[in-house]
Design a protein around this motif. Structure first.
Motif, PDB file in Angstrom:
ATOM      1  N   ARG A 264      -8.888  -3.402   8.617  1.00  0.00           N
ATOM      2  CA  ARG A 264     -10.303  -3.015   8.542  1.00  0.00           C
ATOM      3  C   ARG A 264     -10.895  -3.261   7.164  1.00  0.00           C
ATOM      4  O   ARG A 264     -12.084  -3.030   6.952  1.00  0.00           O
ATOM      5  N   THR A 265     -10.111  -3.733   6.227  1.00  0.00           N
ATOM      6  CA  THR A 265     -10.606  -3.929   4.865  1.00  0.00           C
ATOM      7  C   THR A 265     -11.195  -5.326   4.690  1.00  0.00           C
ATOM      8  O   THR A 265     -10.744  -6.286   5.318  1.00  0.00           O
ATOM      9  N   PRO A 266     -12.189  -5.477   3.823  1.00  0.00           N
ATOM     10  CA  PRO A 266     -12.745  -6.812   3.565  1.00  0.00           C
ATOM     11  C   PRO A 266     -11.705  -7.813   3.085  1.00  0.00           C
ATOM     12  O   PRO A 266     -11.824  -9.016   3.367  1.00  0.00           O
TER      13      PRO A 266
ATOM     14  N   GLU B 160      -5.153   0.256   9.086  1.00  0.00           N
ATOM     15  CA  GLU B 160      -6.173   0.408   8.047  1.00  0.00           C
ATOM     16  C   GLU B 160      -6.373  -0.892   7.274  1.00  0.00           C
ATOM     17  O   GLU B 160      -7.499  -1.231   6.902  1.00  0.00           O
ATOM     18  N   ARG B 161      -5.297  -1.619   7.043  1.00  0.00           N
ATOM     19  CA  ARG B 161      -5.413  -2.877   6.306  1.00  0.00           C
ATOM     20  C   ARG B 161      -6.347  -3.853   7.007  1.00  0.00           C
ATOM     21  O   ARG B 161      -7.184  -4.498   6.364  1.00  0.00           O
TER      22      ARG B 161
ATOM     23  N   VAL C  48     -17.402  -5.617   5.595  1.00  0.00           N
ATOM     24  CA  VAL C  48     -16.813  -6.950   5.449  1.00  0.00           C
ATOM     25  C   VAL C  48     -17.907  -7.957   5.105  1.00  0.00           C
ATOM     26  O   VAL C  48     -17.751  -8.781   4.198  1.00  0.00           O
TER      27      VAL C  48
ATOM     28  N   GLU D 286       0.830  -1.212   0.000  1.00  0.00           N
ATOM     29  CA  GLU D 286       0.000   0.000   0.000  1.00  0.00           C
ATOM     30  C   GLU D 286       0.859   1.254   0.000  1.00  0.00           C
ATOM     31  O   GLU D 286       0.522   2.256  -0.632  1.00  0.00           O
TER      32      GLU D 286
END
Length: 233
Positions: free
Chosen positions: A107-109, A104-105, A145, A30
């Motif tokens: 929290r991603t689907p 942040e990663r 998610v 990222e």
């Protein structure tokens, strides 16, 4: 009992977080950073030892400076971020932006995968007219998610600790969920992987059933084996 509603925990019950190595690799990508293999192995090992991955193993001890935030980490988005980025900061990573990128990663689907039988069990419950809720100790909104993995359509209510300012095993979270489902607690089953946190539902009269917090490949039928609906018992 005739089951009229089922409450599910999120992490370790319906979904599993990615590995520390996958988590770290995604955060590096990222930010457009690259490190050699030896450094990557070292960072991953140290992050794992620090229990810095939310949804991964819980830290048995935390630095004194994080103790207060850690104790209440699931009661607000701010405290959750402070606690977990604080654990990650115990590791000397090559770029200061990585600590926020790692947070942040998770929290991603893309960082989450449903257990192999999650869709089958949720679909069977919903198809039988059984109301479904998700009750989670968490510091961020997990609804995306569920949407990304096609499970949101089965869920009638979400009760997330950070939105209520209280954490499981506080019975108020489970009571709120039962109310949203329109069911009396004695007609509701709580499914989770933590006897301490998820076991709090028993105080209301809910039956509590537990699954093993395990990698996806090691628990292909854990939800199915609970016998929640005859079709997948």
């Amino acid at each position: 009992m005739q089951i009229k509603g089922v409450l599910f925990d999120f992490s370790g019950t319906l979904f599993r977080i990615e590995s520390v190595r996958s988590w770290l690799a995604a955060a590096l990508a990222e930010l457009g950073l690259s490190v050699d293999e030896a450094a990557f192995d070292r960072y991953a090992t140290e992050l794992e030892a620090a229990c810095a991955l939310p949804g991964g193993p819980t830290a048995p001890r935390v630095p004194e400076t994080l103790a207060e935030a850690w104790a209440s980490r699931d009661e607000s988005a701010h405290l959750h971020r402070v606690a977990y980025t604080g654990l990650a900061r115990q590791v000397a990573l090559p770029d200061p932006g990585l600590y926020d990128a790692l947070y942040e990663r998770h929290r991603t689907p893309a960082a989450w995968a449903p257990y192999p039988d999650a869709a089958e069990v949720l679909g069977a419950l919903a198809g039988s007219g059984i109301r479904i809720g998700v009750v989670s100790n968490i510091g961020w909104d997990l609804r995306p998610v569920f949407r990304a993995h096609g499970l949101d359509a089965f869920v009638d209510a979400y009760v997330l600790s950070f939105e209520h300012g209280i954490q499981k095993p506080d019975a108020r979270l489970f009571r709120t969920a039962c109310t949203l489902l329109g069911q009396h607690p004695t007609d509701v089953v709580m499914v989770g992987d933590s006897r301490h946190a998820d076991g709090g539902a028993a105080a209301l009269g809910c039956e509590v059933r537990f699954v093993k917090h395990a990698p996806l490949a090691e628990r292909p039928h854990g939800l199915r084996e609970l016998g929640l609906v005859p079709e997948v018992a």
